[in-house]
Design a protein around this motif. Structure first.
Motif, PDB file in Angstrom:
ATOM      1  N   SER A  71     -56.620 -53.524  18.026  1.00 35.74           N
ATOM      2  CA  SER A  71     -55.188 -53.223  18.005  1.00 35.74           C
ATOM      3  C   SER A  71     -54.473 -54.033  19.082  1.00 35.74           C
ATOM      4  CB  SER A  71     -54.963 -51.733  18.250  1.00 35.74           C
ATOM      5  OG  SER A  71     -53.586 -51.465  18.472  1.00 35.74           O
ATOM      6  N   PRO A  72     -53.257 -54.484  18.825  1.00 35.48           N
ATOM      7  CA  PRO A  72     -52.523 -55.231  19.855  1.00 35.48           C
ATOM      8  C   PRO A  72     -51.823 -54.329  20.866  1.00 35.48           C
ATOM      9  CG  PRO A  72     -51.246 -55.160  17.836  1.00 35.48           C
ATOM     10  CD  PRO A  72     -52.562 -54.493  17.531  1.00 35.48           C
ATOM     11  N   ASP A 157     -57.651 -63.351  15.641  1.00 32.47           N
ATOM     12  CA  ASP A 157     -56.678 -62.265  15.808  1.00 32.47           C
ATOM     13  C   ASP A 157     -57.205 -61.171  16.731  1.00 32.47           C
ATOM     14  OD1 ASP A 157     -54.615 -63.330  14.344  1.00 32.47           O
ATOM     15  OD2 ASP A 157     -55.163 -62.314  12.470  1.00 32.47           O
ATOM     16  N   ASN A 161     -55.008 -60.126  19.898  1.00 29.49           N
ATOM     17  CA  ASN A 161     -54.598 -58.735  20.097  1.00 29.49           C
ATOM     18  C   ASN A 161     -55.162 -58.168  21.392  1.00 29.49           C
ATOM     19  OD1 ASN A 161     -53.171 -58.757  17.708  1.00 29.49           O
ATOM     20  ND2 ASN A 161     -54.797 -57.798  16.502  1.00 29.49           N
TER      21      ASN A 161
END
Length: 597
Positions: A71-72, A157, A161
């Motif tokens: 999760s970012p 990604d 993140n």
């Protein structure tokens, strides 16, 4: 359950069968219930838990079904966010109380019992403002966030993140520090004595000379080849900058607050009942962690009764090895003889692996359904090991504490391994995750069930032939005594004014745990009220359910079908387990899985 437990334990069995299920939540529908009524009630209930779960995901309190990766963002934990959660869950509970469980379909009645108990526990935590104490002797928010750095990253990604998380960490720490100050102002803290030395994890990061030496840099040491080399270098440079300029200063700030403000002003009392709203607070933790309405006094008496039985078993083992002294002398012998201790961390890990493989050889004789998820055996990280438990297990991992080897007895390792790896946590939790067609909230962990199953797994090792020597069998009994002692010690501390020294002495006199483990465990119980009660009461419920099924089914009883039925539930309140075994018996003891599964 043994019929010789006496009146107190008999009362416990009744309460384990009845407590914590909302009024009208019995598994059988009323005579006048119609299919239409069930459909209507099911629809309303599904609407409630579906919207609440979606809200939970948006709050970053849960992951969406099928969500992968990093999760970012980090969840908001400040006081306004916490109060909003209290109000939201209060509204959800009111909505749930408009539903008559008897009008639900059988499957949804089980879901309702699980879900309502879950929401009630979440709401109680908010009402008592537990978020104002995000630290105990066992863990803290500054150690919890490090686990994200130890998980595998697979995509660019994930790394992007993760870098956003590192940038957000100082604000998250500010929120948690504000919560701690609010708890400090009203006397809602762990006891001061249990916080000694807990700054080591903060200091290991704040004082690290190079960002590359900090745990948060771990994912960047080996990056996937799918990420171009130039991008890898840019990400590494950004990580170094964020760790040096954001993460380490945040840890240093909390370290200063913890050492110079929080610990000196933390409460000096031990009992949960001495905290604000203490008596009600401790009872709420009993309900949460045991899923029963037992009182502290009843649990204390059950613990004393069970300890007497286990001590009798211990004396039988002492006779087998022809030990001439008394129990205290035998415990001293076990704690000090070099034959019972590994000389290197690797030796301890290898013994753990050997026990795990012994289980594999017997698994299909005791379980019809085996989880697809495997697990690794991993040493507890150095920055957490001094105050960590002997081991932890979960999906994909069995963590073994190799710190202070003279405190890690080899005769206890088989029981620990069965508890934490298979058929305990690293076995039960993946099975729960692999169940199809259950709402996402059913993936949540209920301590009485999960810890009860893991402790039952230790006893199951006797039937499976895992314990090869009387000393290993005694190690299992010592672990049984350790968990039964918790019923006495936890209630003694939090409801009967026991001292820390009194609790430590009780464990030293009744178990073979090393002094180091006794000290860390007692501090854990002092700072985490009620959690220690989960294990033995959960095991008692499973043993009682099995004895009932064996008696009712006779030659039809199949241990594999029983275990599959228990584990297929996932994690449920103990009364739901009892009701499911009632149905298992009524159905003739059949496997819960289709023949081709």
């Amino acid at each position: 359950m043994n019929k010789k437990l006496g009146a107190v334990a008999t009362t416990a069995c009744v309460l384990l069968s009845l407590a914590s299920v909302p009024a009208g939540a019995a598994p059988k529908p009323t005579a006048g219930a119609t299919a239409a009524a069930a459909t209507s009630a099911d629809t309303r209930f599904k609407s409630i838990y579906t919207k609440e779960w979606k809200w939970r995901v948006t709050q970053r309190l849960a992951r969406a079904e099928g969500e992968r990766g990093v999760s970012p963002v980090l969840a908001r934990v400040d006081a306004p966010a916490q109060e909003a959660r209290r109000q939201y869950w209060e509204g959800i509970l009111k909505e749930l109380d408009t539903i008559r469980p008897a009008e639900l379909s059988p499957a949804e009645r089980v879901n309702f019992a699980v879900y309502r108990a879950q929401i009630a526990a979440l709401l109680d935590a908010q009402r008592f403002r537990e978020y104002e104490q995000p630290v105990n002797a066992d863990s803290a928010f500054w150690t919890d966030v490090t686990f994200g750095a130890r998980r595998p990253f697979t995509t660019a990604d994930d790394y992007r993140n993760y870098l956003k998380q590192l940038a957000a960490l100082p604000d998250y720490f500010e929120q948690e520090t504000a919560n701690m100050r609010a708890g400090l102002a009203r006397g809602f803290t762990p006891p001061q004595v249990t916080l000694k030395g807990r700054d080591v994890a903060l200091a290991s990061i704040a004082d690290a000379r190079a960002p590359q030496d900090v745990v948060f840099y771990t994912p960047f040491k080996a990056m996937p080849a799918s990420i171009p080399a130039a991008e890898q270098e840019a990400m590494r440079a950004q990580a170094v900058k964020l760790i040096r300029e954001q993460v380490q200063p945040a840890y240093a700030k909390v370290l200063d607050f913890f050492r110079n403000e929080y610990v000196p002003k933390a409460r000096t009392t031990l009992a949960a009942e001495s905290m604000p709203g203490g008596k009600a607070y401790y009872q709420s933790k009993i309900v949460e962690f045991t899923t029963t309405d037992l009182t502290a006094e009843q649990i204390h008496a059950i613990g004393l009764s069970e300890m007497a039985k286990i001590r009798a078993e211990m004396h039988e083992v002492m006779k087998q090895v022809d030990f001439k002294g008394d129990l205290p002398a035998f415990l001293r012998f076990l704690r000090t003889d070099p034959q019972f201790y590994a000389r290197t961390p690797k030796e301890l890990l290898m013994h753990a692996a050997w026990t795990a493989k012994k289980f594999d050889a017997k698994a299909d004789q005791y379980f019809g359904y085996l989880p697809r998820r495997r697990f690794a055996i991993i040493p507890v990280p150095d920055d957490q090991a001094p105050f960590y438990t002997a081991g932890r297990g979960g999906p994909g991992a069995y963590w073994v504490n190799t710190y202070n080897l003279p405190a890690r007895a080899l005769y206890s390792l088989p029981a620990l391994t069965l508890h934490e790896s298979a058929p305990g946590h690293a076995f039960q939790l993946p099975i729960a995750q692999e169940q199809k067609g259950v709402p996402p909230f059913r993936r949540a962990y209920i301590s009485a069930f999960g810890e009860g199953w893991a402790l039952y797994s230790e006893r199951l090792g006797v039937e499976m032939g895992i314990y090869e020597t009387p000393y290993e069998h005694f190690g299992m009994l010592s672990y049984q005594a350790w968990r039964a002692s918790r019923l006495v010690v936890d209630t003694g501390i939090h409801a009967k004014d026991w001292t820390r020294e009194q609790a430590q002495a009780y464990l030293m006199e009744n178990t073979a745990l090393a002094q180091h483990e006794v000290e860390t465990e007692v501090d854990r119980y002092i700072s985490w009220p009620g959690q220690a009660l989960s294990y033995y009461l959960g095991q008692m419920a499973i043993q009682e359910a099995r004895a009932r099924a064996e008696k009712a089914l006779g030659p039809k009883f199949d241990i594999r079908n029983f275990h599959d039925t228990v584990l297929q539930l996932g994690s449920v309140p103990l009364p739901v387990l009892q009701q499911r075994i009632d149905a298992f018996i009524a159905d003739g003891g059949k496997s819960p899985y289709p023949k081709d599964s």
